[in-house]
Design an enzyme around this catalytic site. Structure first.
Site, PDB file in Angstrom:
ATOM      1  N   LYS A 131      -6.243 -66.474  25.037  1.00  0.00           N
ATOM      2  CA  LYS A 131      -6.264 -65.124  25.572  1.00  0.00           C
ATOM      3  C   LYS A 131      -5.960 -65.560  27.262  1.00  0.00           C
ATOM      4  O   LYS A 131      -4.608 -64.938  27.332  1.00  0.00           O
ATOM      5  CB  LYS A 131      -7.083 -64.123  25.296  1.00  0.00           C
ATOM      6  N   THR A 176     -19.714 -55.371  22.142  1.00  0.00           N
ATOM      7  CA  THR A 176     -21.374 -55.288  21.320  1.00  0.00           C
ATOM      8  C   THR A 176     -21.106 -54.024  20.394  1.00  0.00           C
ATOM      9  O   THR A 176     -21.456 -53.298  20.012  1.00  0.00           O
ATOM     10  CB  THR A 176     -22.079 -54.704  22.266  1.00  0.00           C
ATOM     11  N   THR A 200     -22.371 -52.752  27.233  1.00  0.00           N
ATOM     12  CA  THR A 200     -22.837 -51.199  26.510  1.00  0.00           C
ATOM     13  C   THR A 200     -23.339 -51.492  25.977  1.00  0.00           C
ATOM     14  O   THR A 200     -23.517 -51.732  24.903  1.00  0.00           O
ATOM     15  CB  THR A 200     -22.341 -50.265  25.926  1.00  0.00           C
ATOM     16  N   GLU A 221      -9.885 -45.125  27.518  1.00  0.00           N
ATOM     17  CA  GLU A 221      -8.975 -46.152  27.625  1.00  0.00           C
ATOM     18  C   GLU A 221      -7.429 -45.240  27.998  1.00  0.00           C
ATOM     19  O   GLU A 221      -7.290 -43.532  27.251  1.00  0.00           O
ATOM     20  CB  GLU A 221      -8.255 -46.934  25.596  1.00  0.00           C
ATOM     21  N   CYS A 237     -16.198 -46.473  21.593  1.00  0.00           N
ATOM     22  CA  CYS A 237     -17.117 -46.302  21.951  1.00  0.00           C
ATOM     23  C   CYS A 237     -17.988 -45.100  20.900  1.00  0.00           C
ATOM     24  O   CYS A 237     -18.848 -45.655  20.926  1.00  0.00           O
ATOM     25  CB  CYS A 237     -17.006 -45.761  23.868  1.00  0.00           C
TER      26      CYS A 237
HETATM   27  C1  UDX Z   1     -15.015 -43.089  25.780  1.00  0.00           C
HETATM   28  C2  UDX Z   1     -15.432 -41.935  27.184  1.00  0.00           C
HETATM   29  O1  UDX Z   1     -14.754 -41.548  27.283  1.00  0.00           O
HETATM   30  C3  UDX Z   1     -16.005 -43.111  28.473  1.00  0.00           C
HETATM   31  O2  UDX Z   1     -16.044 -42.395  29.289  1.00  0.00           O
HETATM   32  C4  UDX Z   1     -16.473 -44.188  27.313  1.00  0.00           C
HETATM   33  O3  UDX Z   1     -16.796 -44.923  27.850  1.00  0.00           O
HETATM   34  C5  UDX Z   1     -15.751 -45.075  26.505  1.00  0.00           C
HETATM   35  O4  UDX Z   1     -15.897 -43.949  24.851  1.00  0.00           O
HETATM   36  P1  UDX Z   1     -12.401 -43.498  24.742  1.00  0.00           P
HETATM   37  O5  UDX Z   1     -12.914 -44.298  23.749  1.00  0.00           O
HETATM   38  O6  UDX Z   1     -11.440 -44.282  26.076  1.00  0.00           O
HETATM   39  O7  UDX Z   1     -13.724 -43.354  25.947  1.00  0.00           O
HETATM   40  O8  UDX Z   1     -11.873 -41.848  25.039  1.00  0.00           O
HETATM   41  P2  UDX Z   1     -11.886 -40.349  25.331  1.00  0.00           P
HETATM   42  O9  UDX Z   1     -10.968 -39.909  25.598  1.00  0.00           O
HETATM   43  O10 UDX Z   1     -13.612 -40.581  26.027  1.00  0.00           O
HETATM   44  O11 UDX Z   1     -12.163 -39.696  23.284  1.00  0.00           O
HETATM   45  C6  UDX Z   1     -12.278 -40.174  22.488  1.00  0.00           C
HETATM   46  C7  UDX Z   1     -11.923 -39.282  20.444  1.00  0.00           C
HETATM   47  O12 UDX Z   1     -13.219 -38.462  21.617  1.00  0.00           O
HETATM   48  C8  UDX Z   1     -10.956 -39.241  20.512  1.00  0.00           C
HETATM   49  O13 UDX Z   1     -10.271 -39.847  19.182  1.00  0.00           O
HETATM   50  C9  UDX Z   1     -10.299 -38.325  20.918  1.00  0.00           C
HETATM   51  O14 UDX Z   1      -8.804 -37.822  20.374  1.00  0.00           O
HETATM   52  C10 UDX Z   1     -11.463 -37.202  20.559  1.00  0.00           C
HETATM   53  N1  UDX Z   1     -11.641 -36.192  21.579  1.00  0.00           N
HETATM   54  C11 UDX Z   1     -11.727 -36.122  23.296  1.00  0.00           C
HETATM   55  C12 UDX Z   1     -11.584 -35.025  21.265  1.00  0.00           C
HETATM   56  O15 UDX Z   1     -11.081 -34.734  20.203  1.00  0.00           O
HETATM   57  N2  UDX Z   1     -11.716 -33.905  21.868  1.00  0.00           N
HETATM   58  C13 UDX Z   1     -11.720 -33.838  23.101  1.00  0.00           C
HETATM   59  O16 UDX Z   1     -11.641 -32.666  23.938  1.00  0.00           O
HETATM   60  C14 UDX Z   1     -11.705 -35.077  23.415  1.00  0.00           C
END
Ligand code: UDX
Length: 434
Positions: A35, A86, A122, A155, A263
């Site tokens: 990496k 984690t 986390t 992400e 997450c």
């Molecule tokens: C999340 C948190 O937002 C972030 O603060 C944390 O540090 C890591 O986890 P991430 O997992 O990258 O970030 O994506 P996010 O945009 O939060 O979406 C998470 C999931 O929820 C996705 O599967 C998304 O499709 C879903 N989602 C999100 C919904 O189904 N509806 C929504 O209104 C928002």
């Protein structure tokens, strides 16, 4: 400030590149030599919009370095961030802290002069205390503080989230480390996000509580969507109608196929375990986890119902496989459960995702992958939109209709207007819009 970032995965790499862009000198360390070699060649191992340019420009300006050699990188540092994985521990759902503890021990042995050790991974409540103990044991004379500084990066929008955060949470136990952390985040002051200084355990809990709350919000609106379908209401209007109330807020109220990603699934489980360990059960979160798991499977049943109850021998086209757009991440993606059910019921699944194909291929060996959005649709009995990539928002619906064997679209992300699709003579099934 001289910053060392241990772990050049998603969080470490984004945070390291952003700190360097703020003007700090950052060394990213990873034990994975291949990496680091790739990063030294300018190759970014993950897909994140804007990250390649950010890394390249900071490497050029000699503020961002990569190495496998941890000890020298720790020696000159004002702050050493731990940003290692984690994952959920197999079997019990607890967060696996072995990488964090291994990093703590190695840091302890290499410490030289006052250093702030910052936990960005986390980690469950109390991990900072354990990291402190491990470092003290490895190096009884070390001069250091341990701080918790959780990340809230989405992400696909991680650079923006890092540079323009709603808040920065900092769990500190002494004034010396508080001053160092304030200096590290000083470049953010232009955008004036609050630096929330709390004690270390509170900071650790804030991260889990935030993610569990967001997962709850999504799951709540998903169940409301199911009710909308039954009573003839429209979930998008419900979201807008409740979200304009400032106490509720409009974000994270998009109904869909259930949350996935690296997450929410992992952190909700870990929070449940902490609640159990301390005899303070989180029953709402328990229900959220169960409802979300069931929902992913229910989405396949929705597709099957749209095809008159059977997909045996039928060709299904899936658009979008990643757990959300702008990422190639397949972890806990709803597409995994949907594909498994459809294939299990005898469907032939063809799919396209703009970025996630190489991640998805080994996880769904029965699926035929294509290079563009229209190819899988040809001769299909239905088109299913699973991830709302922008590229799918303006499909040529006449062309889609002519390619489909039967004109059925199941849109699990509500990216089209109901009438807009139906006027093309396409049967359109979406989420929470009767
Ligand atoms: C999340 C948190 O937002 C972030 O603060 C944390 O540090 C890591 O986890 P991430 O997992 O990258 O970030 O994506 P996010 O945009 O939060 O979406 C998470 C999931 O929820 C996705 O599967 C998304 O499709 C879903 N989602 C999100 C919904 O189904 N509806 C929504 O209104 C928002």
């Amino acid at each position: 400030m001289n910053i060392t970032m241990i772990g050049s995965g998603y969080v470490g790499l984004v945070s390291g590149a952003c700190f360097a862009d703020f003007g700090h000198v950052v060394t990213c360390v990873d034990s994975d030599a291949s990496k680091i070699e790739r990063l030294l060649r300018g190759e970014i191992p993950i897909y994140e919009p804007g990250l390649d340019d950010l890394v390249a420009s900071n490497v050029r300006q000699k503020r961002l370095f990569f190495t496998t050699d941890l000890a020298p990188a720790v020696k000159g540092a004002d702050a050493v961030f731990i940003a290692v994985g984690t994952p959920s521990r197999r079997g019990d759902g607890h967060a696996d802290l072995s990488y964090v503890f291994a990093a703590a021990e190695t840091i302890g042995k290499a410490l030289d002069g006052y250093t702030v050790i910052v936990d960005k991974s986390t980690v469950p409540v109390g991990t900072g205390d354990e990291v402190e103990r491990i470092i003290r044991e490895a190096n009884p004379n070390a001069d250091f503080s341990v701080v918790s500084n959780p990340e809230f990066l989405r992400e696909g929008a991680a650079i923006e989230d890092f540079k323009r955060p709603d808040r920065v949470v900092l769990g500190v136990e002494d004034e010396r480390s508080k001053a160092v952390m304030a200096e590290i985040y000083r470049p953010l002051s232009l955008n004036a996000p609050p630096l929330v200084f709390v004690n270390r355990r509170t900071s650790e809990l804030i991260k889990y509580a935030a993610n569990a709350f967001l997962a709850t919000k999504i799951t709540f609106i998903n169940e409301v969507a199911d009710l909308c379908e039954k009573v003839g209401a429209n979930v998008q209007d419900v979201s807008r109608g409740i979200g304009l109330d400032g106490r509720i807020g409009s974000k994270f109220l998009h109904a869909g196929p259930g949350y996935g990603g690296s997450c929410f699934p992992k952190d909700t489980l870990a929070l449940l375990k902490t609640g159990q360990d301390y005899s303070a059960p989180l029953r709402i979160v328990e229900t959220v986890v169960a409802v979300n798991d069931a929902r992913k499977r229910a989405m396949a049943r929705k597709v099957i119902a749209a095809l008159d109850g059977s997909v045996r021998g039928k060709k299904i086209a899936l658009l979008g496989l990643a757990f959300k757009p702008n990422t190639d991440d397949m972890r806990d993606a709803p597409s995994l459960a949907i594909v498994a059910s459809l294939v299990g019921d005898g469907a032939k699944v063809h799919a396209y995702d703009p970025e996630a194909t190489s991640q998805a291929r080994p996880l769904m060996p029965e699926v035929v992958f294509h290079e563009d959005a229209y190819a899988p649709i040809e001769g299909a009995d239905a088109l299913v939109i699973v991830t709302e990539w922008d590229a799918f928002r303006a499909l040529d619906l006449e062309k889609v209709k002519s390619l489909l064997k039967t004109p059925i679209i199941v849109d699990l992300r509500n990216i089209y207007g109901v009438d807009e699709v139906r006027k093309h003579g396409i049967t359109y099934v979406s989420v929470g819009r009767a």
